[in-house]
Design an enzyme around this catalytic site. Sequence first.
Site, short mmCIF file in Angstrom:
data_model
loop_
_atom_site.label_atom_id
_atom_site.label_comp_id
_atom_site.label_asym_id
_atom_site.label_seq_id
_atom_site.Cartn_x
_atom_site.Cartn_y
_atom_site.Cartn_z
N TYR A 76 0.83 -1.20 0.00
CA TYR A 76 0.00 0.00 0.00
C TYR A 76 0.87 1.25 0.00
O TYR A 76 0.57 2.23 -0.68
CB TYR A 76 -0.93 0.01 1.22
CG TYR A 76 -1.97 1.10 1.12
CD1 TYR A 76 -3.17 0.88 0.47
CD2 TYR A 76 -1.72 2.39 1.62
CE1 TYR A 76 -4.11 1.88 0.33
CE2 TYR A 76 -2.65 3.40 1.48
CZ TYR A 76 -3.85 3.15 0.84
OH TYR A 76 -4.77 4.15 0.69
N PHE A 128 -7.74 20.95 -24.87
CA PHE A 128 -8.10 19.54 -24.93
C PHE A 128 -9.29 19.35 -23.99
O PHE A 128 -9.36 19.99 -22.94
CB PHE A 128 -6.94 18.60 -24.57
CG PHE A 128 -7.36 17.17 -24.73
CD1 PHE A 128 -7.54 16.65 -26.00
CD2 PHE A 128 -7.69 16.38 -23.64
CE1 PHE A 128 -8.03 15.36 -26.18
CE2 PHE A 128 -8.17 15.09 -23.82
CZ PHE A 128 -8.34 14.58 -25.09
N THR A 129 -10.21 18.47 -24.37
CA THR A 129 -11.50 18.34 -23.67
C THR A 129 -11.37 18.24 -22.14
O THR A 129 -11.93 19.06 -21.41
CB THR A 129 -12.27 17.12 -24.19
OG1 THR A 129 -11.40 15.99 -24.17
CG2 THR A 129 -12.76 17.34 -25.61
N ASP A 219 1.62 19.98 -20.95
CA ASP A 219 0.91 18.71 -21.13
C ASP A 219 1.86 17.82 -21.92
O ASP A 219 1.99 17.94 -23.13
CB ASP A 219 -0.42 18.92 -21.86
CG ASP A 219 -1.19 17.61 -22.04
OD1 ASP A 219 -0.56 16.53 -21.93
OD2 ASP A 219 -2.41 17.67 -22.28
N LYS A 262 -0.38 7.27 -23.65
CA LYS A 262 0.04 7.58 -25.02
C LYS A 262 1.53 7.27 -25.18
O LYS A 262 1.90 6.13 -25.34
CB LYS A 262 -0.27 9.05 -25.35
CG LYS A 262 -1.74 9.33 -25.64
CD LYS A 262 -2.56 9.44 -24.39
CE LYS A 262 -3.92 10.05 -24.62
NZ LYS A 262 -4.71 10.08 -23.38
N ARG A 386 -14.50 14.23 -34.96
CA ARG A 386 -14.05 15.44 -34.25
C ARG A 386 -14.62 16.62 -35.01
O ARG A 386 -13.95 17.30 -35.76
CB ARG A 386 -12.52 15.52 -34.18
CG ARG A 386 -11.88 14.47 -33.32
CD ARG A 386 -11.72 14.86 -31.86
NE ARG A 386 -12.79 14.44 -30.98
CZ ARG A 386 -12.63 14.18 -29.68
NH1 ARG A 386 -11.44 14.25 -29.12
NH2 ARG A 386 -13.64 13.87 -28.93
N PHE A 453 -20.71 13.36 -27.62
CA PHE A 453 -20.19 12.52 -28.71
C PHE A 453 -20.08 11.04 -28.34
O PHE A 453 -20.15 10.17 -29.19
CB PHE A 453 -18.83 13.04 -29.21
CG PHE A 453 -17.79 13.21 -28.14
CD1 PHE A 453 -17.72 14.38 -27.40
CD2 PHE A 453 -16.88 12.21 -27.87
CE1 PHE A 453 -16.76 14.55 -26.41
CE2 PHE A 453 -15.91 12.36 -26.89
CZ PHE A 453 -15.86 13.53 -26.16
#
Length: 461
Positions: A76, A128-129, A219, A262, A386, A453
């Site tokens: 943990y 970005f969303t 980012d 990614k 998109r 979407f």
Amino acid sequence: MEKLEKRAWAEPFKIKVVERLRMTTPEYRERALKEAGYNTFLLRSRDVYIDLLTDSGTNAMSDNQWAGMMLGDEAYAGSENFYHLEEKVRQYYGYKHLVPTHQGRAAEHLISKILIKPGDFVPGNMYFTTTRLHQELAGGTFVDVIVDEAHDPEDTSPFKGNIDLVKLADLIKRVGSDKIAYVTVAATVNMAGGQPISMKNLREIRELTKPHGIKVVLDATRAMENAFFIKRREPGFESHTIAEILLEMCSYSDACTMSGKKDLLVNIGGFLALNDPEVFEEARNLVVVYEGLHTYGGLAGRDLEAMARGIEEAVEEDHLQARIGQVEYVGERLLRIGIPIVVPIGGHAIFLDARRFLPHIKQLEFPAQTLAAELYLESGIRAMERGIVSAGRDVKTGDHVYPKLELVRLTFPRRVYTQAHCDVVTEAVEAVYDRRKDIRGLEMIYEPKYLRFFQTRFERL
Ligand code: F0G
């Protein structure tokens, strides 16, 4: 005799394990598509042949990463794998402190909560969303300060992810530096088509914001892919390693949010990394509330280990050469047969320009959504809309937001598909293009309230 063309890239791996795919008939796909309301998000994955919905969490891990999974220290607190990841983040990204999170948006949540006060502004190179949503939920207002070229799918500038320094300086002048929480800098810019930002621009953003005491948050989700573009396109970086470029990129920021799903070749994981001891203190405190203890942040020890090993594999130039080479291979073939796509070709995806592809379909008949549905029907390929569906509705007026770009994203998972798969993709796009005049648009028959979407349903007109 004809001379063979020299390849620019080839895979630096061989395949040890395979996952079988189901081949389906057009009749089967027509039925599946209808059941999914012509929305590719609602298809079952087993009905998809080549899944280009996203490059997020869909990568193939290496034998070395899988071996690391067996060395998961599932304590943990104080897991060995946390310390390994911390060491690799320090070594390759250069930040002092690491806060692991289950994925990128969780890191965005933490940093937004810590640095944004209600009424603040957060400038960035296109939204970005999830990033923008967390900034808004913390009371901030996102301001797009990306260069104008980014909004033009036919502009071929090499660094369409750059921030327009005049727009940024004007915002600082207009609202005052106290009202700017920080600048978000994405590398590469997903919504612009995977376009990179230059090192020069990163340096200049730092020079502009530093005297005002404004922080820069990178980012870094696809920062290694960005570093590869810098090496290739920016004078002075030709003989640098990707690791050197990445380290310099990060040095012009105070913190980074990261979706390891990614660049880092894993299926789950992310982190927040930063230098400021006080912000770190606060983040370490908050992560316990939302994710888990500061040495696991919502991940299993084995996930931390896979990500630590992923960093070392992802930063290798031959990997990036093959990864981006594959995307470019598809893009260049499509350009050769006259398919309208966003240029330059980005790092993680090809973006089909549905406005030029289906000019007879009005925006309210959902050209990009239609094109994504037709591609699935043609060959079982799954892509992502998109366009107007993704853009959603205006919070005040309730009307649709009408974006300039109506795109279909063909996103390539890393180390997953072969060149034959790539050829199936280009052939399918060509076949749909050949029958484009017969394609009819869609009508919306169900619409959910948030991030529509994902779940909107349609019928053919
Ligand atoms: N930043 C960028 C640039 C992204 O592309 C994503 C995710 C995130 C942050 C959020 O990370 O998903 O780990 O929480 N993009 C995925 C996509 C979902 O399909 O482009 P996450």
